[in-house]
Design a protein around this motif. Structure first.
Motif, mmCIF file in Angstrom:
data_model
loop_
_atom_site.group_PDB
_atom_site.id
_atom_site.type_symbol
_atom_site.label_atom_id
_atom_site.label_comp_id
_atom_site.label_asym_id
_atom_site.label_seq_id
_atom_site.Cartn_x
_atom_site.Cartn_y
_atom_site.Cartn_z
ATOM 1 N N THR A 278 -6.860 -4.403 5.147
ATOM 2 C CA THR A 278 -7.119 -5.368 4.081
ATOM 3 C C THR A 278 -8.611 -5.420 3.776
ATOM 4 O O THR A 278 -9.026 -5.512 2.612
ATOM 5 C CB THR A 278 -6.615 -6.763 4.479
ATOM 6 N N ASN B 164 -1.699 -1.087 -0.849
ATOM 7 C CA ASN B 164 -1.000 -2.344 -1.155
ATOM 8 C C ASN B 164 0.386 -2.415 -0.522
ATOM 9 O O ASN B 164 0.726 -3.405 0.139
ATOM 10 C CB ASN B 164 -0.886 -2.505 -2.682
ATOM 11 N N GLN C 252 -5.245 0.116 -7.982
ATOM 12 C CA GLN C 252 -4.237 0.581 -7.027
ATOM 13 C C GLN C 252 -4.805 1.404 -5.878
ATOM 14 O O GLN C 252 -4.264 1.388 -4.778
ATOM 15 C CB GLN C 252 -3.173 1.414 -7.755
#
Length: 571
Positions: free
Chosen positions: A316, A271, A240
């Motif tokens: 990303t 995310n 995470q």
């Protein structure tokens, strides 16, 4: 000076005596222009910091009221700096110093109350206002940091220590995530100490992205809402979290490794934020307005969408790189030729491919196909064929008049995965993270495909960059889609780059051999506009033709995508 300070803080005359005095004083300066009003408040706050007078709950209320009343004028001064990129150097320095010094003194003024002990004023009397005091202080620290990014400067260590300390105090107080109105501006916007802290941290991750003043400010405005998609945690979760911060060190966010674990560290992931940005881009493509998406930008057209694409790509990439182990670097001193842009790279990679094939043909004692046809038809090589070969941009004759279409970089370190270089920014203003490029160390070497991963400003005209090499033997291919899904405009000069496919609807791409978890996979680097999941293309690599379907995206830039492909059949 002493008389001025004494007069200022006498309860009858000081604007900081109580809320009523502060309100009356704010009305008196309304007739002034925004810059003058800010100067008046700045003088008042500076005198308050210099005075040794005791703090009180009434003075804190007065300071907070004046701070709220001056926000519109302060925003106007900030906007004057942001909206005027061509101002003179003297004006730029004056405005920059005005904004930064005002923010610095506001933080110091609030600090008087944060640090107050029981001997000056009953501490419990400040508790009700402390969440707002700390959140406003964090915002003023973030403003100072942003203004340093405008000049490509590093944030002073003192600012990070102050920010860490204030966020930690909000944690101790148990109100770090409590939401409230930071200023009563009628916009129904709520914030928290955690939101202000996250906004400062996330903007720092973009500080080396070669962004303009307007772009940095635009992103900072978006982060006011986007901070709600990020949560800071005390316990690291490897699936995470992608960044961490040490609350005891005088520096900003770091990428996570095994040495950065424990109590001083806080962690957060990207995310949910990336998902929101991608959803926003999708809605923009379907015609949604900027206001309905919470962008509220003065810019229109492709400016906003291009910046959103850049953020999507860069963050990303940060998520991906947080799980990639780095190879050891070695210092070197060499130079390399560098080109950028997928179309240009495809042309030069095809030169390499043709050179390799021509050398292989010559080793076998064979000649060009056109020459063979002429010999069969006429018994000699026609002048037309000779002219064609001479005009062929892929013909490897020594051409001393060839125009240089690349940049020369000084390489100062390299590893098994890539290299680092030091550049003059004025000669390489086109650089940005996630840029696709190709490099070679000499004229005889093949072009290698790489991605620009890191940019760090060393001085006004010097930057350090890091490049990851992803392929040392790419192959240029032609792609033909049977669907008429994109209008193409192909010039005569492009006809030699289509690998023999019929026109129209022809694209070019790079075949890149790649491994995922030890397994070899087929991949293509292609124009982003050509990508579609499960889309089928006919790929032509010289004399071989394949039908392939596109798979998942491994990585993407603003205008390119690196995707896996599944071979359906060979023609």
């Amino acid at each position: 000076m002493l008389d001025r300070i004494s007069s200022l803080f006498s309860r009858e005359k000081s604007p900081l005596a109580n809320q009523k005095s502060a309100q009356q004083w704010c009305k008196q300066i309304l007739q002034l222009d925004p810059a003058s009003r800010c100067n008046k408040v700045h003088e008042l706050v500076t005198d308050f910091i210099a005075a040794a007078d005791k703090v009180s709950f009434e003075r804190l209320q007065a300071l907070m009221l004046i701070d709220e009343q001056i926000q519109e004028s302060f925003d106007a001064v900030c906007y004057q700096y942001i909206s005027n990129p061509r101002m003179s150097k003297e004006m730029e320095q004056q405005l920059w110093k005005s904004v930064v010094s005002f923010s610095t003194d506001m933080v110091d003024a609030y600090q008087r109350f944060v640090q107050a002990d029981g001997s000056e004023s009953p501490q419990q009397s400040f508790d009700a206002l402390m969440p707002v005091v700390l959140a406003r202080s964090l915002r003023y620290l973030a403003i100072q940091a942003k203004w340093h990014y405008f000049r490509f400067e590093k944030v002073p260590p003192k600012l990070w220590l102050q920010a860490h300390q204030m966020y930690r105090l909000s944690e101790i107080g148990g109100f770090d995530c409590n939401s409230f109105e930071l200023y009563s501006n009628g916009k129904d916007e709520v914030s928290s100490c955690a939101d202000e802290y996250i906004q400062m941290l996330m903007l720092n991750t973009l500080s080396n992205n070669n962004l303009s003043v307007r772009q940095i400010d635009m992103i900072d405005g978006w982060l006011e809402q986007w901070s709600k998609f990020i949560q800071i945690g005390r316990k690291y979760q490897d699936t995470q979290h992608h960044f961490c911060i040490n609350l005891q060190e005088s520096q900003g966010p770091q990428k996570i490794n095994n040495d950065l674990l424990g109590e001083p560290y806080r962690y957060w992931g990207l995310n949910d934020l990336i998902g929101h940005i991608q959803e926003t881009l999708g809605k923009l493509m379907t015609g949604s307005s900027y206001a309905s998406l919470g962008l509220n930008s003065d810019s229109r057209g492709s400016t906003v969408s291009d910046l959103l694409k850049h953020l999507d790509v860069f963050w990303t990439m940060c998520m991906r790189n947080s799980q990639v182990k780095r190879s050891a670097r070695q210092k070197v001193s060499k130079s390399a030729d560098v080109i950028y842009g997928l179309d240009r790279i495809c042309r030069y990679v095809k030169l390499d491919n043709d050179k390799f094939n021509r050398q292989g043909a010559e080793a076998k004692g064979t000649v060009d196909y056109d020459e063979i046809m002429d010999m069969r038809l006429y018994g000699f090589v026609s002048s037309r064929t000779k002219e064609k070969l001479a005009a062929n941009p892929y013909s490897f004759t020594n051409n001393t008049k060839q125009e240089v279409d690349w940049h020369s970089w000084s390489i100062d370190n390299e590893s098994a995965d890539g290299f680092g270089a030091t550049l003059r920014f004025s000669e390489n203003e086109w650089i940005r993270p996630s840029l696709l490029l190709a490099s070679r160390e000499n004229n005889e070497a093949n072009w290698r495909i790489g991605i620009l991963r890191r940019i760090a400003r060393l001085s006004d005209d010097e930057v350090s960059v890091g490049v990851q090499i992803i392929c040392v033997s790419p192959v240029m291919v032609g792609m033909k889609s049977l669907q008429k899904d994109r209008a193409e405009t192909i010039t005569v000069a492009d006809l030699n780059f289509t690998a023999g496919l019929e026109l129209p609807n022809v694209r070019t791409a790079l075949y890149v051999p790649h491994q995922i978890n030890g397994t070899s996979v087929n991949t293509l680097i292609m124009n982003l506009a050509d990508y579609g999941l499960d889309k089928v293309y006919q790929v032509n690599a010289r004399d071989k033709k394949f039908s392939v379907s596109l798979g998942t995206v491994l990585e993407k830039g603003v205008d390119w995508a690196w995707v896996t492909v599944n071979v359906l059949r060979q023609a």
